[in-house]
Design a protein around this motif. Structure first.
Motif, PDB file in Angstrom:
ATOM      1  N   MET A   1     -42.560 -23.951 -11.022  1.00 42.08           N
ATOM      2  CA  MET A   1     -42.649 -22.584 -11.520  1.00 42.08           C
ATOM      3  C   MET A   1     -43.991 -21.977 -11.127  1.00 42.08           C
ATOM      4  O   MET A   1     -45.015 -22.658 -11.133  1.00 42.08           O
ATOM      5  CB  MET A   1     -42.469 -22.562 -13.038  1.00 42.08           C
ATOM      6  N   LYS A   2     -43.988 -20.673 -10.805  1.00 46.96           N
ATOM      7  CA  LYS A   2     -45.205 -19.979 -10.412  1.00 46.96           C
ATOM      8  C   LYS A   2     -45.569 -18.911 -11.447  1.00 46.96           C
ATOM      9  O   LYS A   2     -44.740 -18.512 -12.268  1.00 46.96           O
ATOM     10  CB  LYS A   2     -45.018 -19.346  -9.041  1.00 46.96           C
ATOM     11  N   GLU A   3     -46.810 -18.442 -11.360  1.00 53.59           N
ATOM     12  CA  GLU A   3     -47.294 -17.449 -12.325  1.00 53.59           C
ATOM     13  C   GLU A   3     -46.395 -16.222 -12.395  1.00 53.59           C
ATOM     14  O   GLU A   3     -46.165 -15.659 -13.464  1.00 53.59           O
ATOM     15  CB  GLU A   3     -48.721 -17.016 -11.984  1.00 53.59           C
ATOM     16  N   VAL A   4     -45.865 -15.812 -11.245  1.00 53.58           N
ATOM     17  CA  VAL A   4     -45.055 -14.603 -11.191  1.00 53.58           C
ATOM     18  C   VAL A   4     -43.811 -14.707 -12.070  1.00 53.58           C
ATOM     19  O   VAL A   4     -43.257 -13.692 -12.503  1.00 53.58           O
ATOM     20  CB  VAL A   4     -44.674 -14.286  -9.726  1.00 53.58           C
ATOM     21  N   SER A   5     -43.379 -15.925 -12.346  1.00 58.04           N
ATOM     22  CA  SER A   5     -42.196 -16.132 -13.189  1.00 58.04           C
ATOM     23  C   SER A   5     -42.402 -15.601 -14.605  1.00 58.04           C
ATOM     24  O   SER A   5     -41.425 -15.330 -15.318  1.00 58.04           O
ATOM     25  CB  SER A   5     -41.846 -17.624 -13.256  1.00 58.04           C
ATOM     26  N   PHE A   6     -43.655 -15.448 -15.014  1.00 59.20           N
ATOM     27  CA  PHE A   6     -43.950 -15.011 -16.373  1.00 59.20           C
ATOM     28  C   PHE A   6     -44.219 -13.516 -16.471  1.00 59.20           C
ATOM     29  O   PHE A   6     -44.557 -13.014 -17.545  1.00 59.20           O
ATOM     30  CB  PHE A   6     -45.131 -15.800 -16.925  1.00 59.20           C
ATOM     31  N   ILE A   7     -44.092 -12.799 -15.364  1.00 59.17           N
ATOM     32  CA  ILE A   7     -44.207 -11.344 -15.398  1.00 59.17           C
ATOM     33  C   ILE A   7     -42.843 -10.778 -15.781  1.00 59.17           C
ATOM     34  O   ILE A   7     -41.854 -10.990 -15.086  1.00 59.17           O
ATOM     35  CB  ILE A   7     -44.654 -10.778 -14.038  1.00 59.17           C
ATOM     36  N   PRO A   8     -42.745 -10.071 -16.900  1.00 59.67           N
ATOM     37  CA  PRO A   8     -41.431  -9.627 -17.373  1.00 59.67           C
ATOM     38  C   PRO A   8     -40.900  -8.443 -16.574  1.00 59.67           C
ATOM     39  O   PRO A   8     -41.663  -7.694 -15.943  1.00 59.67           O
ATOM     40  CB  PRO A   8     -41.698  -9.223 -18.824  1.00 59.67           C
ATOM     41  N   LYS A   9     -39.601  -8.279 -16.609  1.00 56.08           N
ATOM     42  CA  LYS A   9     -38.981  -7.077 -16.070  1.00 56.08           C
ATOM     43  C   LYS A   9     -39.327  -5.905 -16.998  1.00 56.08           C
ATOM     44  O   LYS A   9     -39.752  -6.114 -18.130  1.00 56.08           O
ATOM     45  CB  LYS A   9     -37.466  -7.260 -15.996  1.00 56.08           C
ATOM     46  N   PRO A  10     -39.154  -4.681 -16.535  1.00 57.57           N
ATOM     47  CA  PRO A  10     -39.457  -3.518 -17.402  1.00 57.57           C
ATOM     48  C   PRO A  10     -38.743  -3.635 -18.750  1.00 57.57           C
ATOM     49  O   PRO A  10     -37.568  -3.992 -18.829  1.00 57.57           O
ATOM     50  CB  PRO A  10     -38.943  -2.326 -16.586  1.00 57.57           C
ATOM     51  N   TYR A  11     -39.474  -3.322 -19.800  1.00 55.56           N
ATOM     52  CA  TYR A  11     -38.902  -3.410 -21.144  1.00 55.56           C
ATOM     53  C   TYR A  11     -37.827  -2.345 -21.330  1.00 55.56           C
ATOM     54  O   TYR A  11     -37.950  -1.215 -20.860  1.00 55.56           O
ATOM     55  CB  TYR A  11     -39.994  -3.234 -22.196  1.00 55.56           C
ATOM     56  N   THR A  12     -36.783  -2.730 -22.026  1.00 56.37           N
ATOM     57  CA  THR A  12     -35.653  -1.818 -22.249  1.00 56.37           C
ATOM     58  C   THR A  12     -35.583  -1.319 -23.681  1.00 56.37           C
ATOM     59  O   THR A  12     -34.793  -0.443 -23.996  1.00 56.37           O
ATOM     60  CB  THR A  12     -34.335  -2.531 -21.897  1.00 56.37           C
TER      61      THR A  12
END
Length: 362
Positions: A1-12
């Motif tokens: 797993m990489k750091e980018v995996s923890f960046i969320p998609k835009p909140y809905t």
């Protein structure tokens, strides 16, 4: 797993106001890490017992505001505003904003309390930062549409906690947590702590830790400064190898219940940690005369009685006395009669292995 995996998609979804509370434990490393690089990444793998009684309770209250250029928050310890804590929290927020981008959309009130004395040499940064990270993840969980698995939730909480305090990555779960990539431990990662997945003998599942409070003041040298001194340390690479080798040796020990070998590894690790402090430039000593007296008395008691009691140390003067649960009565009697006089104001805390953090209901 990489750091980018923890960046969320835009909140809905949106939240106007509310609060969330978590209780998170401290931990005591058996194999130590001392020296880091990059964004709070360890130069060697470590493994720790999660504790049970030594914990932090944190309530994070939030109220939606018009987004600003800075973070809006206040920190309270035991119901008293602690402005001295706020620069560290601001730095933490700066490090994690990419991964929890709602931080500037809310004004926060952080209310925290410890089950142990502040600056007692117990890893309050580990329990405190992990509790705060869990609170933030609970808020984010309400802002996203997709379901967040328990595994991902714990990994991201550990990932965030690590950016506040390295050892905090080991306080999310329990009872044994590995942090740092290690060739002999599948799934281990520098980015977050992982549950030790291999066989553990029953004797280590209920291990006891009595913390002797030798010095309850602020440390003369912070852990951050100490870690940084490893960059130019003449013995750094040998130390990193020693720690990783000791973790390899600990795997069959934990499986077979080899307490004598466990003692050799754990005590050696504690002394190696402090040897790095004493041989850095500038050099420093965090142990106190009473620390050494306690260690000497533990060795003498073990030799005279055949007990399996041993010690370990964090980056400070206090002594963690480790022993099997079956010896609890006799070891506590020994502590009361022989070791208590060397504790500041006779203070010590009895603890044992725990299962990790949990969410608190209102």
């Amino acid at each position: 797993m990489k750091e980018v995996s923890f960046i969320p998609k835009p909140y809905t979804k949106t939240l106007e106001k509310g609060s969330v509370s978590w209780q998170s434990p401290s931990n005591i490393a058996l194999v130590k890490y001392w020296g880091k690089y990059g964004a709070q990444l360890p130069k060697n793998a470590s493994i720790s017992f999660t504790l049970s009684n030594c914990h932090t309770k944190t309530t994070l209250s939030y109220e939606r505001i018009t987004a600003t250029d800075d973070f809006q928050f206040e920190v309270y310890l035991d119901e008293k505003r602690e402005k001295s804590f706020e620069p560290k929290i601001k730095k933490f927020f700066e490090r994690i904003e990419e991964y929890v981008p709602f931080l500037k959309d809310y004004k926060f009130k952080i209310e925290t309390t410890n089950s142990f004395p502040h600056s007692s040499g117990i890893a309050s940064s580990a329990s405190g930062m992990s509790a705060l990270a869990l609170c933030l993840l609970s808020i984010e969980k309400q802002l996203v549409s997709e379901k967040i698995s328990e595994t991902f939730f714990n990994q991201k909480a550990s990932f965030l906690a690590r950016l506040g305090s390295g050892s905090a990555s080991r306080s999310i779960e329990g009872p044994l947590i590995v942090w740092g990539k290690h060739d002999d431990i599948e799934g281990s990662s520098t980015l977050f702590g992982t549950k030790y997945a291999y066989e553990v003998h029953n004797i280590f599942k209920t291990y006891q830790d009595t913390i002797l409070l030798v010095d309850t003041g602020e440390k003369q040298v912070s852990s951050t400064v100490g870690h940084n001194l490893m960059h130019e340390h003449p013995f750094a690479e040998q130390r990193f190898k020693q720690a990783n080798d000791n973790l390899s040796k600990l795997i069959p020990v934990l499986k077979e219940g080899s307490v004598s070998e466990f003692i050799n590894i754990v005590e050696s690790e504690a002394l190696s940690l402090h040897a790095m402090m004493m041989t850095s430039m500038p050099y420093f000593i965090l142990m106190k005369p009473n620390t050494l007296e306690i260690i000497t008395r533990i060795w003498r008691y073990r030799k005279e009685t055949g007990s399996h009691v041993c010690f370990t140390l964090d980056a400070g003067a206090n002594v963690h006395v480790l022993y099997p649960e079956v010896e609890k009565e006799s070891v506590l009697a020994f502590i009361e009669s022989d070791l208590k006089p060397f504790c500041k104001n006779g203070l010590y805390i009895t603890d044992s292995t725990g299962t990790g953090a949990h969410k608190l209901t209102k």
